[in-house]
Design a protein around this motif. Structure first.
Motif, mmCIF file in Angstrom:
data_model
loop_
_atom_site.group_PDB
_atom_site.id
_atom_site.type_symbol
_atom_site.label_atom_id
_atom_site.label_comp_id
_atom_site.label_asym_id
_atom_site.label_seq_id
_atom_site.Cartn_x
_atom_site.Cartn_y
_atom_site.Cartn_z
ATOM 1 N N ALA A 192 -53.667 10.807 9.605
ATOM 2 C CA ALA A 192 -52.977 11.990 10.131
ATOM 3 C C ALA A 192 -51.461 11.792 10.161
ATOM 4 O O ALA A 192 -50.777 12.227 11.087
ATOM 5 C CB ALA A 192 -53.489 12.350 11.520
ATOM 6 N N GLN A 193 -50.992 11.072 9.143
ATOM 7 C CA GLN A 193 -49.541 10.873 9.003
ATOM 8 C C GLN A 193 -49.107 11.222 7.581
ATOM 9 O O GLN A 193 -49.925 11.327 6.675
ATOM 10 C CB GLN A 193 -49.165 9.413 9.283
ATOM 11 N N ILE A 194 -47.774 11.327 7.432
ATOM 12 C CA ILE A 194 -47.205 11.334 6.088
ATOM 13 C C ILE A 194 -46.223 10.166 5.996
ATOM 14 O O ILE A 194 -45.673 9.733 7.018
ATOM 15 C CB ILE A 194 -46.463 12.656 5.748
ATOM 16 N N LEU A 195 -46.039 9.674 4.773
ATOM 17 C CA LEU A 195 -44.998 8.678 4.519
ATOM 18 C C LEU A 195 -43.893 9.387 3.742
ATOM 19 O O LEU A 195 -44.185 10.078 2.765
ATOM 20 C CB LEU A 195 -45.557 7.505 3.713
ATOM 21 N N VAL A 196 -42.657 9.243 4.216
ATOM 22 C CA VAL A 196 -41.552 9.933 3.539
ATOM 23 C C VAL A 196 -40.490 8.933 3.108
ATOM 24 O O VAL A 196 -40.304 7.875 3.727
ATOM 25 C CB VAL A 196 -40.904 11.010 4.451
ATOM 26 N N ARG A 197 -39.782 9.314 2.034
ATOM 27 C CA ARG A 197 -38.576 8.582 1.663
ATOM 28 C C ARG A 197 -37.409 9.404 2.199
ATOM 29 O O ARG A 197 -37.354 10.632 2.017
ATOM 30 C CB ARG A 197 -38.497 8.343 0.149
ATOM 31 N N ILE A 198 -36.529 8.712 2.893
ATOM 32 C CA ILE A 198 -35.442 9.422 3.558
ATOM 33 C C ILE A 198 -34.312 9.644 2.553
ATOM 34 O O ILE A 198 -33.874 8.711 1.881
ATOM 35 C CB ILE A 198 -34.997 8.620 4.796
ATOM 36 N N VAL A 199 -33.862 10.880 2.452
ATOM 37 C CA VAL A 199 -32.874 11.221 1.429
ATOM 38 C C VAL A 199 -31.516 11.528 2.057
ATOM 39 O O VAL A 199 -30.518 10.912 1.707
ATOM 40 C CB VAL A 199 -33.385 12.399 0.566
ATOM 41 N N HIS A 200 -31.456 12.464 2.959
ATOM 42 C CA HIS A 200 -30.178 12.805 3.617
ATOM 43 C C HIS A 200 -30.316 12.473 5.111
ATOM 44 O O HIS A 200 -31.003 13.180 5.845
ATOM 45 C CB HIS A 200 -29.861 14.293 3.459
ATOM 46 N N ALA A 241 -31.882 11.968 12.486
ATOM 47 C CA ALA A 241 -32.597 13.058 11.812
ATOM 48 C C ALA A 241 -32.346 12.938 10.313
ATOM 49 O O ALA A 241 -31.352 12.340 9.897
ATOM 50 C CB ALA A 241 -32.098 14.403 12.326
ATOM 51 N N ALA A 242 -33.232 13.514 9.516
ATOM 52 C CA ALA A 242 -33.046 13.418 8.065
ATOM 53 C C ALA A 242 -33.807 14.499 7.325
ATOM 54 O O ALA A 242 -34.763 15.085 7.829
ATOM 55 C CB ALA A 242 -33.505 12.047 7.558
ATOM 56 N N VAL A 243 -33.352 14.698 6.099
ATOM 57 C CA VAL A 243 -34.120 15.437 5.101
ATOM 58 C C VAL A 243 -34.842 14.369 4.279
ATOM 59 O O VAL A 243 -34.215 13.395 3.844
ATOM 60 C CB VAL A 243 -33.183 16.255 4.196
ATOM 61 N N ALA A 244 -36.132 14.535 4.084
ATOM 62 C CA ALA A 244 -36.919 13.483 3.441
ATOM 63 C C ALA A 244 -37.981 14.107 2.554
ATOM 64 O O ALA A 244 -38.308 15.293 2.691
ATOM 65 C CB ALA A 244 -37.576 12.611 4.515
ATOM 66 N N GLN A 245 -38.500 13.282 1.637
ATOM 67 C CA GLN A 245 -39.528 13.778 0.721
ATOM 68 C C GLN A 245 -40.828 13.003 0.924
ATOM 69 O O GLN A 245 -40.813 11.772 1.089
ATOM 70 C CB GLN A 245 -39.056 13.635 -0.724
#
Ligand code: NDP
Length: 336
Positions: free
Chosen positions: A32-40, A71-75
């Motif tokens: 019940a998680q996501i893994l993200v790469r942090i971009v901004h 905080a971040a924008v991430a994918q």
């Protein structure tokens, strides 16, 4: 992955030398998680207080290991949440100063990469932008004809405040910022009508020429030293939003006088009251409260003396705060 950590516990305004870069395994994507790469990654003033343990009672990150909040924008690179796909873009307040983060459902919002530049979600469409929008549209309710003033105007909150105020109908938008370069940016980039450099000695006189009739809305981002200069310049029924106290985040203690941090923390509205404004509604008040008095549910206490000549003595008592209840002089009998 890389992560920034504190070298040691902080008891001062953070400097670059207080941080280290470490390498560690990227977190796993849990159920019940996501893994993200942090971009901004957004850097915000509150983080300086937060990592010193001076923000909303939160525990600072552990030196050498703890995640510095950000905080971040991430994918999304892996997803164990239904409806969230690899490649989706998210905004999260729980990213941290690192390259990857595992996020629970509820710790992110999906964002549309085609609706606005992705990087905008780190600032103008992120937390600082929301701050500006909230203050201008929900609290100050800026509309046609308002003269709006904001300090730290070159920053994201301040710059967005002025621009949204203009979009909502403000007739004039004035910034306050530190230095000519910042002021030029506020006018040329954000399109404010004027910007006053408060590092000049005569800045309040310049402000008075820009707003000769005062301001109807002031948005405070810096602190009481500026606010105290602006409150005399508020128009009647002016609204002031107390948003940030940048000047005191790293001071040794709160400044004397108004405890502005407490007002922000409590989301309190402090409003000036002049009873004259309610004179037209006096009969309405008496109609409602008279029965309360008669029934005893609204009590009154008198500090009464009889005879007009007692007035000076009773007044002296009042002046010295020694009265117990309403000071009333019985000048004559109710019975004729
Ligand atoms: P900014 O980019 O505006 O940075 C803060 C600015 O504050 C500085 O650039 C500086 O501008 C000014 N400043 C004045 N005195 C000091 C000082 N002693 N130390 C450091 N800076 C000082 O930040 P943001 O746009 O992100 O945020 C603006 C304000 O809004 C901050 O106070 C922030 O904490 C607050 N905020 C409050 C929120 C809330 O929920 N209440 C949410 C988000 C932000 P200058 O040189 O022009 O004076």
């Amino acid at each position: 992955m890389k992560q920034i950590v504190l070298k040691h516990a902080l008891d001062h305004k953070p400097t670059a030398a207080d941080f280290d870069v470490i390498e560690l395994e990227a977190p796993a994507c849990g159920e019940a998680q996501i893994l993200v790469r942090i971009v901004h990654l957004s850097l915000d003033p509150y983080v300086g207080s937060r990592i010193r343990g001076r923000h909303m009672g939160e525990v600072p990150p552990e030196p050498g290991a703890g995640v510095i909040p950000g905080a971040a924008v991430a994918q999304v690179v892996e997803s164990k949440i239904q409806g969230v796909s690899v490649g989706d873009w998210v905004h999260t307040m729980d990213a941290g100063w690192r390259e990857y983060a595992a996020l629970d459902a509820g710790a992110f919002r999906i964002i549309d990469p085609n609706a606005a530049p992705l990087a905008a979600h780190a600032g103008v469409l992120g937390m600082p932008g929301l701050t500006a929008w909230s203050g201008i549209t929900q609290l100050a309710k800026v509309g046609d004809g308002d003269v709006v003033l904001v300090d730290a105007a070159a920053g994201t909150v301040g710059g967005t405040v002025g621009q949204i105020a203009r979009l909502k109908g403000a007739s004039k938008v004035i910034g306050i910022a530190g230095g000519p370069d910042k002021c030029a940016m506020v006018v040329n980039e954000y399109g404010f009508d004027a910007c006053v450099d408060y590092k000049q000695d005569n800045w309040t006189a310049i402000l008075d020429t820009e707003a000769p009739d005062g301001v109807s809305v002031h948005f405070e981002n810096v602190g009481v030293s500026i606010l105290n200069q602006i409150t005399p310049r508020l128009k009647l029924y002016g609204r002031a939003i107390l948003c940030g106290l940048a000047e005191q985040y790293h001071s040794d203690g709160p400044p004397p006088g108004l405890n502005a941090g407490m007002i922000v923390g409590k989301r309190a509205a402090i409003m000036g009251l002049i009873v004259y404004d309610f004179y037209p509604r006096w009969d309405e008040y008496v109609a409602e409260a008279g029965p309360w008095v008669t029934s005893g549910s609204l009590k009154f206490v008198e500090d009464r003396m009889d005879g007009l000549e007692t007035a000076p003595a009773l007044f002296e008592k009042l002046m010295n705060g020694q009265n117990m209840g309403k000071c009333v002089v019985g000048v004559a009998s109710e019975q004729i």
